[in-house]
Design a protein around this motif. Structure first.
Motif, PDB file in Angstrom:
ATOM      1  N   ALA A  33      98.705  29.521   7.148  1.00  0.00           N
ATOM      2  CA  ALA A  33      97.796  30.678   7.119  1.00  0.00           C
ATOM      3  C   ALA A  33      97.289  30.982   8.521  1.00  0.00           C
ATOM      4  CB  ALA A  33      96.633  30.397   6.185  1.00  0.00           C
ATOM      5  N   TYR A  37      92.554  31.389   3.501  1.00  0.00           N
ATOM      6  CA  TYR A  37      91.994  31.494   2.143  1.00  0.00           C
ATOM      7  C   TYR A  37      91.043  30.319   1.993  1.00  0.00           C
ATOM      8  CZ  TYR A  37      92.776  29.660  -2.746  1.00  0.00           C
ATOM      9  OH  TYR A  37      92.684  29.085  -3.989  1.00  0.00           O
ATOM     10  N   LYS A  40      87.101  30.569  -3.670  1.00  0.00           N
ATOM     11  CA  LYS A  40      87.764  31.352  -4.726  1.00  0.00           C
ATOM     12  C   LYS A  40      86.810  31.582  -5.882  1.00  0.00           C
ATOM     13  CE  LYS A  40      90.262  27.156  -6.127  1.00  0.00           C
ATOM     14  NZ  LYS A  40      91.535  26.590  -6.584  1.00  0.00           N
ATOM     15  N   SER A 170      98.723  27.108  -7.278  1.00  0.00           N
ATOM     16  CA  SER A 170      97.978  26.837  -6.047  1.00  0.00           C
ATOM     17  C   SER A 170      97.918  28.147  -5.263  1.00  0.00           C
ATOM     18  CB  SER A 170      98.712  25.769  -5.234  1.00  0.00           C
ATOM     19  OG  SER A 170      98.025  25.540  -4.026  1.00  0.00           O
ATOM     20  N   ARG A 175     101.823  32.903  -1.319  1.00  0.00           N
ATOM     21  CA  ARG A 175     102.313  33.504  -0.067  1.00  0.00           C
ATOM     22  C   ARG A 175     103.668  32.959   0.368  1.00  0.00           C
ATOM     23  NH1 ARG A 175      96.862  31.926   2.304  1.00  0.00           N
ATOM     24  NH2 ARG A 175      98.263  30.262   2.938  1.00  0.00           N
TER      25      ARG A 175
HETATM   26  C1  DP6 Z   1      92.989  25.718   4.206  1.00  0.00           C
HETATM   27  O1  DP6 Z   1      96.060  26.761  -1.794  1.00  0.00           O
HETATM   28  O2  DP6 Z   1      95.711  24.306  -1.348  1.00  0.00           O
HETATM   29  O3  DP6 Z   1      95.281  25.767   3.564  1.00  0.00           O
HETATM   30  O4  DP6 Z   1      94.361  27.127  -4.699  1.00  0.00           O
HETATM   31  O5  DP6 Z   1      93.014  25.045  -4.871  1.00  0.00           O
HETATM   32  O6  DP6 Z   1      95.512  24.901  -4.666  1.00  0.00           O
HETATM   33  P1  DP6 Z   1      94.250  25.676  -4.330  1.00  0.00           P
HETATM   34  O7  DP6 Z   1      94.056  25.590  -2.745  1.00  0.00           O
HETATM   35  P2  DP6 Z   1      95.116  25.650  -1.577  1.00  0.00           P
HETATM   36  O8  DP6 Z   1      94.143  26.007  -0.343  1.00  0.00           O
HETATM   37  C2  DP6 Z   1      94.670  26.242   0.924  1.00  0.00           C
HETATM   38  C3  DP6 Z   1      93.599  26.295   1.917  1.00  0.00           C
HETATM   39  C4  DP6 Z   1      94.038  26.398   3.362  1.00  0.00           C
HETATM   40  C5  DP6 Z   1      94.089  27.842   3.832  1.00  0.00           C
HETATM   41  C6  DP6 Z   1      95.272  28.672   3.409  1.00  0.00           C
HETATM   42  O9  DP6 Z   1      96.388  28.165   3.223  1.00  0.00           O
HETATM   43  O10 DP6 Z   1      95.067  29.896   3.313  1.00  0.00           O
END
Ligand code: DP6
Length: 364
Positions: A33, A37, A40, A170, A175
């Protein structure tokens, strides 16, 4: 009507083919990323939109076999192995996932399911495998749906469904469905963007991002003390929640234009700010925690000093963990790799030299 209701209704109106058994295999990449993200609500809906680069060499390879049950059944039977070994933790997560989507994938109760998954990167490499793992699994489910109902021959429709199902496993997995770059989350910046699934934004990318490099500097492979899922929850009542939403909004706008015009300086400023803000949000959560280590900071300092002295556009970002992703244009590979070998490798456990990839591939 919600998208979930629309999808359920669509399948109810279609007759399923009579298929006794089917097997398939999907390879799906991880992603990194650029805009994070973090936070949520509802059923896996993001607090803010996120943007990512799709990777190439870090992927999951998932073999999926379904064998029709002989009698009626309402239970889900699934056997799961990771790297040819039973994995109760992942197995339970997949069972819970299947349970949560059995209205969307009604075939899950009609077949015995065998899943054999492996990752191209070491399981303990500290790279999030949930994005590649859940997207590979969701692609298998989407392919099975198309085999049964023949309703997903349109590529866009197929990928949206796969991204939607990935997200329910997840969030970041939504993405991984597209080549090069994805955007997940409703925003006036991107037509057709949605909180329910990610969209392909590879067309936005200026040619400077062709073959863009991501060298993943693994400083620790230890299990994280706080999971991402828990970290997301801590954003619910976070004192800086409003500020974060405002920042993400600004970053998304600026990142979109940096990607379009190939403004590397602005791109780098935003990815680094996103990485540091993510970890600052962890530090200022209640209770506060940190996932970065002394080596993470040493690596970041070395990267900034190298960039300053050599005037080479290379920038770091971080996942929810101590490992550092170093992003840079392909044309600087030789100099940056030399720098990594000389100065960063001594601070790290190992390095994975990855780059932008072309998205998932169906192997059989
Ligand atoms: C910091 O997608 O692992 O990598 O939806 O609970 O499975 P869940 O979470 P996840 O969170 C990723 C968080 C991150 C930022 C990102 O990849 O956008």
């Amino acid at each position: 009507m919600s998208l979930r209701e629309t999808y359920i209704k669509e399948l109810r109106g279609l007759a399923a083919q009579d298929i006794d058994s089917v097997e398939m295999r999907w390879q799906s990449p991880s992603n990194i990323a650029l805009i994070k993200y973090w936070g949520k609500h509802g059923n896996q809906l993001p607090m803010n939109p996120s943007v990512s680069f799709t990777l190439s060499k870090c992927f999951s390879d998932t073999y999926f076999k379904l064998i029709k049950k002989t009698g009626p059944s309402s239970t889900i039977n699934v056997g799961f192995t990771l790297d040819q070994k039973a994995s109760p933790v992942f197995s339970n997560r997949i069972k819970d996932y299947f349970d949560s989507i059995k209205d969307l994938c009604p075939f899950l109760t009609g077949y015995d399911i065998i899943i054999e998954s492996s990752n191209s990167f070491p399981h303990s490499a500290g790279i999030a495998s949930s994005a590649s793992g859940f997207s590979a699994l969701a692609l298998c489910l989407t392919t099975m749906e198309d085999n049964l109902y023949g309703n997903l021959d349109d590529d866009l429709k197929f990928r949206r469904k796969a991204s939607y199902l990935s997200r329910l496993g997840s969030g970041s997995a939504s993405r991984s469905i597209y080549k090069r770059a994805s955007w997940w989350g409703e925003s006036p910046e991107i037509a057709d963007s949605s909180d329910e699934f990610a969209v392909d934004v590879s067309e936005l990318l200026h040619p400077i991002f062709n073959g863009f490099q991501d060298s993943v500097l693994i400083v620790s492979s230890d299990k994280k003390p706080v999971s991402s899922s828990h970290g997301h929850q801590l954003m619910d009542f976070h004192p800086y929640r409003k500020g974060r939403l405002h920042q993400a909004d600004q970053h998304l706008r600026d990142m979109k234009s940096a990607l379009q015009i190939g403004d590397l300086e602005r791109f780098g400023h935003i990815v680094e700010s996103e990485a540091l803000s993510l970890h600052a949000l962890m530090l200022s959560s209640s209770p506060g925690y940190f996932l970065i280590s002394g080596e993470t900071i040493a690596v970041i300092r070395a990267i900034r000093a190298f960039r300053e002295s050599e005037k080479i556009p290379c920038y770091f970002t971080l996942d929810a963990g101590p490992n550092v992703h170093l992003l840079y244009p392909q044309q600087f590979s030789t100099q940056v790799k030399e720098f990594i070998i000389d100065e960063l490798e001594p601070l790290t456990d190992h390095v994975i030299y990855d780059e932008l990839g072309n998205g998932p591939v169906q192997l059989s």
